[in-house]
Structures are given as C-alpha cells and as structure tokens.
Scaffold this motif. Structure first.
Motif, PDB file in Angstrom:
ATOM      1  N   PHE A   1      -6.969  -2.809   0.363  1.00  0.00           N
ATOM      2  CA  PHE A   1      -7.743  -4.170   0.717  1.00  0.00           C
ATOM      3  C   PHE A   1      -8.971  -3.894  -0.091  1.00  0.00           C
ATOM      4  CE2 PHE A   1      -5.411  -5.572   4.745  1.00  0.00           C
ATOM      5  CZ  PHE A   1      -4.927  -6.789   4.052  1.00  0.00           C
ATOM      6  N   ARG A   2      -9.637  -2.908  -0.181  1.00  0.00           N
ATOM      7  CA  ARG A   2     -10.993  -2.466  -0.700  1.00  0.00           C
ATOM      8  C   ARG A   2     -10.788  -2.779  -2.171  1.00  0.00           C
ATOM      9  NH1 ARG A   2     -11.769   1.801   1.311  1.00  0.00           N
ATOM     10  NH2 ARG A   2     -11.407   3.389  -0.465  1.00  0.00           N
ATOM     11  N   LYS A   3      -9.737  -1.961  -2.732  1.00  0.00           N
ATOM     12  CA  LYS A   3      -9.562  -2.030  -4.132  1.00  0.00           C
ATOM     13  C   LYS A   3      -8.890  -3.295  -4.660  1.00  0.00           C
ATOM     14  CE  LYS A   3      -8.502   1.555  -6.445  1.00  0.00           C
ATOM     15  NZ  LYS A   3      -7.646   2.735  -6.937  1.00  0.00           N
ATOM     16  N   TYR A   4      -8.033  -3.936  -4.226  1.00  0.00           N
ATOM     17  CA  TYR A   4      -7.177  -5.180  -4.656  1.00  0.00           C
ATOM     18  C   TYR A   4      -7.192  -6.479  -3.851  1.00  0.00           C
ATOM     19  CZ  TYR A   4      -5.162  -0.778  -6.782  1.00  0.00           C
ATOM     20  OH  TYR A   4      -5.216   0.328  -7.425  1.00  0.00           O
ATOM     21  N   GLY A   5      -8.008  -6.418  -2.644  1.00  0.00           N
ATOM     22  CA  GLY A   5      -7.884  -7.629  -2.021  1.00  0.00           C
ATOM     23  C   GLY A   5      -6.564  -8.049  -1.225  1.00  0.00           C
ATOM     24  N   SER A   6      -6.554  -9.134  -0.963  1.00  0.00           N
ATOM     25  CA  SER A   6      -4.859  -9.734  -0.574  1.00  0.00           C
ATOM     26  C   SER A   6      -3.907  -9.656  -1.252  1.00  0.00           C
ATOM     27  CB  SER A   6      -5.460 -11.045  -0.154  1.00  0.00           C
ATOM     28  OG  SER A   6      -5.357 -11.990  -1.167  1.00  0.00           O
ATOM     29  N   LYS A   7      -2.825  -9.992  -0.894  1.00  0.00           N
ATOM     30  CA  LYS A   7      -1.606 -10.176  -1.820  1.00  0.00           C
ATOM     31  C   LYS A   7      -1.763 -11.108  -2.783  1.00  0.00           C
ATOM     32  CE  LYS A   7       1.302 -11.313   1.357  1.00  0.00           C
ATOM     33  NZ  LYS A   7       2.952 -11.631   1.897  1.00  0.00           N
ATOM     34  N   GLU A   8      -2.448 -12.369  -2.594  1.00  0.00           N
ATOM     35  CA  GLU A   8      -2.646 -13.474  -3.646  1.00  0.00           C
ATOM     36  C   GLU A   8      -3.463 -12.747  -4.948  1.00  0.00           C
ATOM     37  OE1 GLU A   8      -4.814 -17.357  -3.856  1.00  0.00           O
ATOM     38  OE2 GLU A   8      -3.167 -17.353  -2.344  1.00  0.00           O
ATOM     39  N   ASP A   9      -4.535 -11.820  -4.292  1.00  0.00           N
ATOM     40  CA  ASP A   9      -5.470 -11.276  -5.263  1.00  0.00           C
ATOM     41  C   ASP A   9      -4.725 -10.509  -6.280  1.00  0.00           C
ATOM     42  OD1 ASP A   9      -7.705 -12.539  -4.215  1.00  0.00           O
ATOM     43  OD2 ASP A   9      -8.333 -11.057  -2.789  1.00  0.00           O
ATOM     44  N   ILE A  10      -3.949  -9.911  -5.731  1.00  0.00           N
ATOM     45  CA  ILE A  10      -3.269  -8.816  -6.637  1.00  0.00           C
ATOM     46  C   ILE A  10      -2.279  -9.422  -7.612  1.00  0.00           C
ATOM     47  CG2 ILE A  10      -1.051  -8.042  -5.378  1.00  0.00           C
ATOM     48  CD1 ILE A  10      -2.089  -5.287  -6.031  1.00  0.00           C
TER      49      ILE A  10
ATOM     50  N   ALA B   1       0.977  -1.240  -0.232  1.00  0.00           N
ATOM     51  CA  ALA B   1       0.117   0.194  -0.183  1.00  0.00           C
ATOM     52  C   ALA B   1       0.807   1.166   0.021  1.00  0.00           C
ATOM     53  CB  ALA B   1      -1.151  -0.067   1.003  1.00  0.00           C
ATOM     54  N   GLN B   2       1.778   1.362   0.804  1.00  0.00           N
ATOM     55  CA  GLN B   2       2.651   2.353   0.944  1.00  0.00           C
ATOM     56  C   GLN B   2       3.484   2.748  -0.456  1.00  0.00           C
ATOM     57  OE1 GLN B   2       6.194   1.712   3.445  1.00  0.00           O
ATOM     58  NE2 GLN B   2       6.668   3.965   3.447  1.00  0.00           N
ATOM     59  N   ALA B   3       3.825   1.589  -1.217  1.00  0.00           N
ATOM     60  CA  ALA B   3       4.464   1.756  -2.341  1.00  0.00           C
ATOM     61  C   ALA B   3       3.509   2.216  -3.587  1.00  0.00           C
ATOM     62  CB  ALA B   3       5.189   0.380  -3.021  1.00  0.00           C
ATOM     63  N   ALA B   4       2.392   1.743  -3.376  1.00  0.00           N
ATOM     64  CA  ALA B   4       1.241   2.313  -4.338  1.00  0.00           C
ATOM     65  C   ALA B   4       0.660   3.761  -3.891  1.00  0.00           C
ATOM     66  CB  ALA B   4       0.055   1.318  -4.253  1.00  0.00           C
ATOM     67  N   GLY B   5       1.158   4.153  -2.812  1.00  0.00           N
ATOM     68  CA  GLY B   5       0.680   5.519  -2.449  1.00  0.00           C
ATOM     69  C   GLY B   5      -0.722   5.726  -1.923  1.00  0.00           C
ATOM     70  N   ILE B   6      -1.134   4.437  -1.363  1.00  0.00           N
ATOM     71  CA  ILE B   6      -2.672   4.414  -0.522  1.00  0.00           C
ATOM     72  C   ILE B   6      -2.677   3.776   0.456  1.00  0.00           C
ATOM     73  CG2 ILE B   6      -3.689   4.245  -2.928  1.00  0.00           C
ATOM     74  CD1 ILE B   6      -3.984   1.514  -2.477  1.00  0.00           C
ATOM     75  N   SER B   7      -3.696   3.953   1.423  1.00  0.00           N
ATOM     76  CA  SER B   7      -3.753   3.510   2.637  1.00  0.00           C
ATOM     77  C   SER B   7      -3.771   1.986   2.537  1.00  0.00           C
ATOM     78  CB  SER B   7      -5.015   4.086   3.424  1.00  0.00           C
ATOM     79  OG  SER B   7      -6.244   3.686   3.025  1.00  0.00           O
ATOM     80  N   ARG B   8      -3.654   1.458   3.651  1.00  0.00           N
ATOM     81  CA  ARG B   8      -4.008  -0.125   3.782  1.00  0.00           C
ATOM     82  C   ARG B   8      -5.423  -0.520   3.581  1.00  0.00           C
ATOM     83  NH1 ARG B   8      -4.661  -4.330   7.850  1.00  0.00           N
ATOM     84  NH2 ARG B   8      -3.211  -6.078   7.529  1.00  0.00           N
ATOM     85  N   ALA B   9      -6.379   0.226   4.100  1.00  0.00           N
ATOM     86  CA  ALA B   9      -7.959   0.074   4.143  1.00  0.00           C
ATOM     87  C   ALA B   9      -8.096   0.148   2.676  1.00  0.00           C
ATOM     88  CB  ALA B   9      -8.630   0.855   4.856  1.00  0.00           C
TER      89      ALA B   9
END
Length: 236
Positions: free
Chosen positions: A44-53, A33-41
């Motif tokens: 999760f809301r946009k991309y799901g888990s690590k496996e999902d992305i 999330a930090q690397a993407a420049g967004i919050s953790r929440a």
C-alpha cells in the motif's frame, strides 16, 4: 488527482498479469503483496490500491513526455509538429517496450469496465500535457488556444487508435507509420488554421497558407482530367 507512486517494472507487470489471470475481485491486495514478496503495508505504501498499480507506470511516462516537450520548446527554431510527433512516439514506444505489461493490462481492462474510466482519465492527462506545450509553441494568433485543443485531442486519438491496432497484432511495429501520420496531421491542422509555418521546410510560403482540401473520388475509373473537371464544376 493524487499521483500514482512509481513501481518497479517486475512488480507492476506481475501484479497486472495476476489480476488478469485470477480475476479482479478474486485477487486481493494480500495476494498481490505475497506475489511481490512484500508485506501488505509495504504494498500500500509503495504502490497504493489495486487500481493504482494497474496504471502505475504512467506517472513516470507523463514526466518523460513533459521533459521531452520542455527540451523541444527551449530549442531555437523548434518545430511543434516534430515535437508532437516525437512526444506521441515516446508514449507509444513505452507500450511496445513493455509488451507483456501492455498485453496484460489490455486483457484486464476488457474484463473490468470500472477500470476504463481510469484509462480515460489517463488519456486526458496525456492530452493536457500536449495541449500545454502547444499553447506556448504554436504561432501566436487568436486561434492558437483552439488549435492547441484540437491538435492535442487529435494526436491522442490517433495514438490510441494505433495502440489498439498493435494490441490486436503485437508482433507488428507501426511506430514509423504512427510518427509520420502524427506529423502529417499536425501540419494539416496548422495549415487549416492559416499558419504560415505549417509546411515542411523548403515549401513555398504561399503553398503553406493554402486551405486543406479533401477530394473523394467515387468512380475508380475516372482519370485525372475528369477529377479536375469535377472539382472545377463544384467550385463554380
């Protein structure tokens, strides 16, 4: 199975690359999330888990495949072999068009065995999309369901073999060869099941219904007459 939310290409590629470079266990969702420049929440809301992305782009790609096959099925006189060729090519070109992402995902999958199960599930989803199309597009015969199952599985297997080859040599582009081999495979299998529409347009109907025969010549010095004589002897 819950559909993976669609992610923007930069976040997907960057996240996969980060997971491959820093390690699956060592890279947290907070770090992604930090690397993407967004919050953790938000992550999760946009991309799901690590496996999902890791597999986030496949949901949209499957939808594109379904749309292509639907258009083909609605066209008068549509040729299932051509539609299958174009469908397989669409999926393959997606990897080539997102080269960095494909290479990063391949590196990650080699590191994390648990992701290979998800990869297998993804392959099965492509196979089911092709199978549904073929069940309605192939000639209506008692063998149609069996042929659709065999042909969809074979098409995915051929695609995956070409994809593995490309991942080993990503500066190549085997798209044309893959397209030709997929169509050839489709026509051979359909002909093997005795469907008269299996051969390319212009070929006599009698030839279309002929069973497929594979001859292996073990003597490289044998000439045509010797090969034909051996075949005749084998058929007696």
């Amino acid at each position: 199975m819950t559909e993976t939310p669609r992610a923007t290409p930069d976040v997907v590629t960057g996240s996969i690359r980060l997971l491959a470079e820093q390690g699956w266990e060592a890279t947290t969702v907070d770090r992604l999330a930090q690397a993407a420049g967004i919050s953790r929440a938000t992550f999760f809301r946009k991309y799901g888990s690590k496996e999902d992305i890791v597999f986030a782009d496949h949901a949209a790609n499957l939808e594109r495949l379904e749309q292509l096959l639907a258009r083909s099925g609605a066209a008068p006189g549509a040729d299932p072999a051509v539609a299958l060729r174009e469908g397989v090519l669409l999926v393959f070109r997606h990897h080539l068009d997102h080269r960095e992402r494909a290479l990063a995902r391949n590196a990650l999958l080699r590191q994390v065995p648990q992701l290979r199960d998800r990869e297998l599930i993804t392959s099965h989803r492509y196979e089911r999309v092709l199978q549904r199309y073929l069940r309605s597009a192939l000639p209506e015969t008692p063998a149609r369901a069996t042929l659709a199952t065999a042909l969809s599985a074979a098409a995915v297997a051929v695609h995956n073999a070409y994809l593995r080859g490309w991942l080993r040599a990503p500066d190549t582009d085997p798209s044309a060869e893959l397209a030709a081999q997929t169509e050839r495979l489709a026509r051979a299998l359909v002909a093997g099941f005795g469907h008269p529409g299996a051969a390319p347009a212009g070929e006599p109907t009698a030839a279309r219904a002929r069973p497929a025969v594979v001859v292996t010549v073990l003597d490289p010095a044998a000439d045509t007459e010797q090969v034909l004589a051996s075949v005749r002897d084998a058929l007696r």
